[in-house]
Write a protein that holds these residues in place. Structure first.
Motif, mmCIF file in Angstrom:
data_model
loop_
_atom_site.group_PDB
_atom_site.id
_atom_site.type_symbol
_atom_site.label_atom_id
_atom_site.label_comp_id
_atom_site.label_asym_id
_atom_site.label_seq_id
_atom_site.Cartn_x
_atom_site.Cartn_y
_atom_site.Cartn_z
ATOM 1 N N GLU A 199 -5.384 47.572 -21.908
ATOM 2 C CA GLU A 199 -5.864 46.984 -23.160
ATOM 3 C C GLU A 199 -7.378 46.792 -23.052
ATOM 4 O O GLU A 199 -7.858 46.040 -22.205
ATOM 5 C CB GLU A 199 -5.186 45.641 -23.427
ATOM 6 C CG GLU A 199 -5.643 45.000 -24.735
ATOM 7 C CD GLU A 199 -4.873 43.741 -25.060
ATOM 8 O OE1 GLU A 199 -3.721 43.855 -25.523
ATOM 9 O OE2 GLU A 199 -5.408 42.637 -24.826
ATOM 10 N N VAL A 200 -8.103 47.501 -23.890
ATOM 11 C CA VAL A 200 -9.555 47.382 -23.934
ATOM 12 C C VAL A 200 -9.895 46.373 -25.029
ATOM 13 O O VAL A 200 -9.615 46.602 -26.207
ATOM 14 C CB VAL A 200 -10.212 48.744 -24.218
ATOM 15 C CG1 VAL A 200 -11.731 48.601 -24.252
ATOM 16 C CG2 VAL A 200 -9.809 49.761 -23.146
ATOM 17 N N LEU A 201 -10.466 45.265 -24.625
ATOM 18 C CA LEU A 201 -10.715 44.153 -25.548
ATOM 19 C C LEU A 201 -12.181 44.082 -25.934
ATOM 20 O O LEU A 201 -13.053 43.970 -25.072
ATOM 21 C CB LEU A 201 -10.289 42.833 -24.894
ATOM 22 C CG LEU A 201 -10.582 41.555 -25.688
ATOM 23 C CD1 LEU A 201 -9.742 41.512 -26.970
ATOM 24 C CD2 LEU A 201 -10.323 40.322 -24.839
ATOM 25 N N HIS A 202 -12.434 44.127 -27.243
ATOM 26 C CA HIS A 202 -13.795 43.977 -27.754
ATOM 27 C C HIS A 202 -13.881 42.685 -28.569
ATOM 28 O O HIS A 202 -13.532 42.652 -29.746
ATOM 29 C CB HIS A 202 -14.184 45.167 -28.644
ATOM 30 C CG HIS A 202 -15.517 45.008 -29.295
ATOM 31 N ND1 HIS A 202 -15.756 45.316 -30.626
ATOM 32 C CD2 HIS A 202 -16.698 44.551 -28.801
ATOM 33 C CE1 HIS A 202 -17.009 45.070 -30.915
ATOM 34 N NE2 HIS A 202 -17.599 44.595 -29.831
ATOM 35 N N PRO A 203 -14.326 41.574 -27.944
ATOM 36 C CA PRO A 203 -14.516 40.333 -28.697
ATOM 37 C C PRO A 203 -15.801 40.446 -29.529
ATOM 38 O O PRO A 203 -16.866 40.755 -28.986
ATOM 39 C CB PRO A 203 -14.654 39.258 -27.608
ATOM 40 C CG PRO A 203 -14.389 39.962 -26.312
ATOM 41 C CD PRO A 203 -14.660 41.403 -26.532
ATOM 42 N N CYS A 204 -15.681 40.202 -30.814
ATOM 43 C CA CYS A 204 -16.826 40.375 -31.714
ATOM 44 C C CYS A 204 -16.992 39.116 -32.555
ATOM 45 O O CYS A 204 -16.202 38.863 -33.470
ATOM 46 C CB CYS A 204 -16.590 41.596 -32.604
ATOM 47 S SG CYS A 204 -18.014 42.092 -33.591
ATOM 48 N N PRO A 205 -18.008 38.286 -32.258
ATOM 49 C CA PRO A 205 -18.217 37.072 -33.040
ATOM 50 C C PRO A 205 -18.375 37.392 -34.537
ATOM 51 O O PRO A 205 -19.148 38.281 -34.887
ATOM 52 C CB PRO A 205 -19.513 36.489 -32.459
ATOM 53 C CG PRO A 205 -19.560 37.032 -31.065
ATOM 54 C CD PRO A 205 -18.974 38.413 -31.164
ATOM 55 N N PRO A 206 -17.641 36.715 -35.415
ATOM 56 C CA PRO A 206 -17.729 36.978 -36.844
ATOM 57 C C PRO A 206 -19.077 36.526 -37.420
ATOM 58 O O PRO A 206 -19.817 35.771 -36.761
ATOM 59 C CB PRO A 206 -16.584 36.164 -37.436
ATOM 60 C CG PRO A 206 -16.355 35.062 -36.452
ATOM 61 C CD PRO A 206 -16.653 35.656 -35.114
ATOM 62 N N PRO A 207 -19.409 36.958 -38.635
ATOM 63 C CA PRO A 207 -20.711 36.621 -39.225
ATOM 64 C C PRO A 207 -21.007 35.116 -39.248
ATOM 65 O O PRO A 207 -22.127 34.695 -38.971
ATOM 66 C CB PRO A 207 -20.599 37.185 -40.646
ATOM 67 C CG PRO A 207 -19.640 38.317 -40.521
ATOM 68 C CD PRO A 207 -18.635 37.879 -39.495
ATOM 69 N N SER A 208 -20.010 34.316 -39.571
ATOM 70 C CA SER A 208 -20.240 32.875 -39.699
ATOM 71 C C SER A 208 -20.617 32.210 -38.390
ATOM 72 O O SER A 208 -21.189 31.112 -38.386
ATOM 73 C CB SER A 208 -18.990 32.198 -40.269
ATOM 74 O OG SER A 208 -17.878 32.405 -39.405
ATOM 75 N N GLN A 209 -20.311 32.857 -37.261
ATOM 76 C CA GLN A 209 -20.619 32.280 -35.949
ATOM 77 C C GLN A 209 -21.886 32.871 -35.346
ATOM 78 O O GLN A 209 -22.173 32.660 -34.167
ATOM 79 C CB GLN A 209 -19.431 32.489 -35.004
ATOM 80 C CG GLN A 209 -18.193 31.712 -35.436
ATOM 81 C CD GLN A 209 -16.994 32.006 -34.563
ATOM 82 O OE1 GLN A 209 -16.822 33.114 -34.069
ATOM 83 N NE2 GLN A 209 -16.148 31.005 -34.372
ATOM 84 N N ARG A 210 -22.653 33.584 -36.145
ATOM 85 C CA ARG A 210 -23.900 34.178 -35.679
ATOM 86 C C ARG A 210 -25.113 33.489 -36.301
ATOM 87 O O ARG A 210 -26.219 33.997 -36.188
ATOM 88 C CB ARG A 210 -23.931 35.670 -36.027
ATOM 89 C CG ARG A 210 -22.844 36.460 -35.324
ATOM 90 C CD ARG A 210 -22.807 37.901 -35.784
ATOM 91 N NE ARG A 210 -21.746 38.629 -35.111
ATOM 92 C CZ ARG A 210 -21.923 39.714 -34.359
ATOM 93 N NH1 ARG A 210 -23.136 40.218 -34.182
ATOM 94 N NH2 ARG A 210 -20.897 40.316 -33.781
ATOM 95 N N LEU A 211 -24.891 32.348 -36.929
ATOM 96 C CA LEU A 211 -25.973 31.655 -37.629
ATOM 97 C C LEU A 211 -26.138 30.267 -37.042
ATOM 98 O O LEU A 211 -25.659 29.273 -37.602
ATOM 99 C CB LEU A 211 -25.665 31.559 -39.132
ATOM 100 C CG LEU A 211 -25.376 32.889 -39.844
ATOM 101 C CD1 LEU A 211 -24.901 32.633 -41.267
ATOM 102 C CD2 LEU A 211 -26.615 33.762 -39.857
#
Length: 275
Positions: A35-47
């Motif tokens: 399982e290759v996991l790509h955690p990607c912070p959503p837009p709301s958590q980049r501000l």
């Protein structure tokens, strides 16, 4: 029990070549799912300063962040497709999770037999720092840390850095699938100044021998060496090192130095670690 799932956390650019080769290669060896996991912070958590922005600027930053998420997901997908094509006989899948890295890795690593991550020297950035912490401290599962120098045949010779501690015993238990295929298992017990030989080292060696493993016990005086340096020196090259991780409070290792942190920053062999 034979491993059924290996977890490989990645960022948008993927992971190191050595790490990818180790994860895919071990999934093939154990006939396990990768399982290759790509955690990607959503837009709301980049501000981080969103509360100080006017609604107009907030929406503008949010729009930019959405586009960045799309770009990162496409990059991760491209990396996965290119890498997995080289390992067509390995059952692998890409899972992109919109969320913070730590919680995402902690959750998925709980249902993997082990996670595969680069060492600190191989990838010293915020994403992999968070992934290493989550996999090691919050999963209850072992982590295979892979330096750039690691060879392809991980686990032909295994070195166990033994001490009379719960973390060491847990690491040996977690290494079971690797131990079964090893041609040589060296159990190294480091003896500090003024200490007697560790009786539990002999007991563990006898336990492994009873399991029909080709084990050799080595009791080595530490001398004036630091523990981390001695572990790597005694391990040598071309091996899989098995050891417990952070046997004392982590802040003590930060302040005073410690074997775990030293090994993760300086090893040139793969390290299977359990906390």
């Amino acid at each position: 029990m034979k491993p059924v799932r290996v977890l490989l956390p990645i960022n948008a650019k993927g992971t190191t070549s050595a790490c990818a080769d180790a994860a895919f290669g071990l999934a093939r060896r154990f006939e396990a799912e990768l399982e290759v996991l790509h955690p990607c912070p959503p837009p709301s958590q980049r501000l981080p300063y969103a509360t100080e922005l006017s609604p107009i600027y907030f929406e503008a930053y949010l729009d930019v962040s959405r586009k960045q998420v799309d770009v990162e997901e496409k990059e991760a997908t491209a990396w996965f497709e290119k890498t997995s094509a080289k390992w067509a006989d390995v059952e692998s899948q890409l899972l992109t999770v919109e969320g913070l890295v730590g919680p995402a890795v902690a959750q998925r690593s709980k249902t993997a037999d082990f996670s595969v991550l680069p060492t600190v020297a191989a990838a010293d950035d915020e994403m992999f720092d968070e992934a290493r912490d989550a996999a090691l401290f919050s999963s209850g599962r072992p982590v295979l840390f892979v330096p750039d120098e690691a060879g392809g045949n991980i686990g032909d010779t295994i070195v166990i850095a033994w001490k009379d501690a719960v973390e060491s015993a847990r690491a040996v238990a977690c290494a079971g699938p690797f131990l079964e295929g090893a041609s040589l298992v060296r159990l190294v017990s480091l003896i500090e100044e003024g200490e007697e030989e560790d009786e539990t080292a002999l007991a563990m060696a006898n336990y492994l021998a009873a399991a029909c493993l080709p084990v050799e016990l080595q009791s080595v005086r530490l001398g004036d060496r630091d523990v981390g340096d001695a572990i790597l020196e005694e391990a040598g090259s071309g091996v899989l090192l098995v050891m417990g991780g952070y046997g004392r409070w982590r802040w003590q290792e930060w302040v005073f130095g410690g074997a775990t942190d030293y090994v993760l920053r300086n090893t040139d062999v793969a390290v299977l670690m359990s906390h």
